[in-house]
Design an enzyme around this catalytic site. Structure first.
Site, PDB file in Angstrom:
ATOM      1  N   ASP A  34       0.833  -1.212   0.000  1.00 58.23           N
ATOM      2  CA  ASP A  34       0.000   0.000   0.000  1.00 58.23           C
ATOM      3  C   ASP A  34       0.867   1.261   0.000  1.00 58.23           C
ATOM      4  OD1 ASP A  34      -2.377   1.394  -0.014  1.00 58.23           O
ATOM      5  OD2 ASP A  34      -2.740   1.197   2.144  1.00 58.23           O
ATOM      6  N   HIS A  51       2.295   3.819  -8.963  1.00 57.76           N
ATOM      7  CA  HIS A  51       2.060   2.391  -9.221  1.00 57.76           C
ATOM      8  C   HIS A  51       3.230   1.796 -10.009  1.00 57.76           C
ATOM      9  CE1 HIS A  51      -1.809   2.536  -7.439  1.00 57.76           C
ATOM     10  NE2 HIS A  51      -2.360   3.315  -8.363  1.00 57.76           N
ATOM     11  N   SER A  79      -7.247  -5.433  -5.468  1.00 56.21           N
ATOM     12  CA  SER A  79      -8.341  -6.074  -4.719  1.00 56.21           C
ATOM     13  C   SER A  79      -9.641  -6.014  -5.504  1.00 56.21           C
ATOM     14  CB  SER A  79      -8.521  -5.373  -3.370  1.00 56.21           C
ATOM     15  OG  SER A  79      -9.140  -4.111  -3.558  1.00 56.21           O
ATOM     16  N   THR A  80     -10.594  -6.850  -5.097  1.00 56.75           N
ATOM     17  CA  THR A  80     -11.914  -6.818  -5.762  1.00 56.75           C
ATOM     18  C   THR A  80     -12.562  -5.438  -5.594  1.00 56.75           C
ATOM     19  OG1 THR A  80     -12.814  -7.850  -3.760  1.00 56.75           O
ATOM     20  CG2 THR A  80     -12.416  -9.304  -5.620  1.00 56.75           C
ATOM     21  N   TRP A  83     -11.672  -2.086  -8.193  1.00 58.80           N
ATOM     22  CA  TRP A  83     -12.403  -1.748  -9.429  1.00 58.80           C
ATOM     23  C   TRP A  83     -13.163  -0.445  -9.278  1.00 58.80           C
ATOM     24  CZ3 TRP A  83     -11.349  -4.287 -13.767  1.00 58.80           C
ATOM     25  CH2 TRP A  83     -10.905  -5.604 -13.703  1.00 58.80           C
ATOM     26  N   LEU A 145      11.485 -20.146  -5.098  1.00 65.41           N
ATOM     27  CA  LEU A 145      10.422 -19.351  -4.464  1.00 65.41           C
ATOM     28  C   LEU A 145       9.075 -19.510  -5.197  1.00 65.41           C
ATOM     29  CD1 LEU A 145       9.890 -16.769  -2.475  1.00 65.41           C
ATOM     30  CD2 LEU A 145      10.066 -15.473  -4.589  1.00 65.41           C
TER      31      LEU A 145
END
Ligand code: IPE
Ligand code: IPE
Ligand code: MG
Length: 255
Positions: A34, A51, A79-80, A83, A145
């Site tokens: 974040d 971003h 995340s959902t 949007w 990984l």
């Protein structure tokens, strides 16, 4: 000196902490990345630049995770709920994911990294769905990984989808337990995260891994995601090593 550390002491300190406390290295770290928007604002740039900078930092964090012998790294990228941001930002974020997959998969594969996607795919373009599938397919047998990218991911959506599939398959309710339920999650087969890191000062989960975080440790830092580096990871790990994980039990008094 191991790569990713600013000085030898730092690397040695962490190693000795691991050995003297005999606390296990976290197997799985999950990060809520974040603060990209605030980073951009702080630098007088448009949000998308934040971003971009945040996505660039992923390469760095993967390297740091490998140095620290982390086996599973989960990154919350979209995340959902994201949007509902302005269409231009959503579009920019999706474009960024598409370009990073195309640009980085080959290199990640070379480093023996297995890529997994957590989340829905149906709202993404056919092209992006194909790119994700390809990256997952090419790297599926890698044993280094495991990099889980949570994109169009929501914990509630994951639980709802699991419930729907269980009902569709007419699973006998008496045979359903935590182990069999887990198989219906996007994260099926992946151990629960030992440590959740959230950058940029907010202290909430924002719909991240609701089932899987039942016994995770949490580390919150004010550092904005694009600035999160090996020093921050070192701090997070040092904090983690101090925690006493009890999983509901009490300490064995004979010890
Ligand atoms: C995190 O940065 C990235 C995503 C949620 C996609 P934000 O965009 O949430 O940054 P802030 O919280 O506005 O600073
Ligand atoms: C959480 O960040 C989601 C990701 C990091 C992808 P947000 O910025 O969307 O979370 P809220 O809205 O502050 O809870
Ligand atoms: Mg945010």
């Amino acid at each position: 000196m191991p790569k990713g550390f600013k000085n030898l002491n730092q690397a040695e300190n962490l190693e000795s902490k691991r050995q003297t406390n005999s606390i296990k290295t976290p197997l799985h770290i999950a990060i809520i990345m974040d603060g990209n928007g605030r980073w951009a604002k702080k630098h007088g740039l448009p949000r998308i630049q934040g971003h971009r900078k945040g996505v660039d930092n992923i390469r760095n964090i993967v390297r740091i995770a490998m140095i620290n012998k982390i086996q599973y790294l989960t990154l919350y990228a979209f995340s959902t709920e994201n949007w509902s941001r302005p269409a231009s930002e959503v579009h920019g974020l999706i474009e960024l994911l598409a370009s990073v997959i195309d640009r980085e998969t080959k290199e990640l594969h070379k480093q023996n990294i297995r890529i997994k996607h957590l989340g829905r795919t149906e709202n993404l373009s056919q092209n992006l769905q194909r790119s994700i599938q390809k990256a997952v397919e090419i790297t599926k047998n890698n044993i280094g990984l495991t990099l889980n990218v949570a994109f169009d991911y929501g914990g509630r959506n994951e639980l709802l989808e699991a419930a729907k599939n269980i009902i569709r398959e007419k699973v006998n309710p008496d045979l359903l337990d935590e182990t069999s339920f887990e198989k219906y999650l996007y994260s099926s087969g992946i151990p629960d995260p030992d440590l959740i890191i959230r950058t940029a000062g907010e202290m909430r989960l924002s719909n991240f891994l609701l089932w899987q975080t039942a016994y995770s440790e949490y580390y919150f830092t004010k550092t904005l995601w694009p600035d999160f580096d090996e020093i921050d990871m070192d701090k997070a790990l040092s904090e983690y090593y101090k925690r006493k994980r009890q999983f509901g039990q009490i300490e064995d008094e004979s010890n």
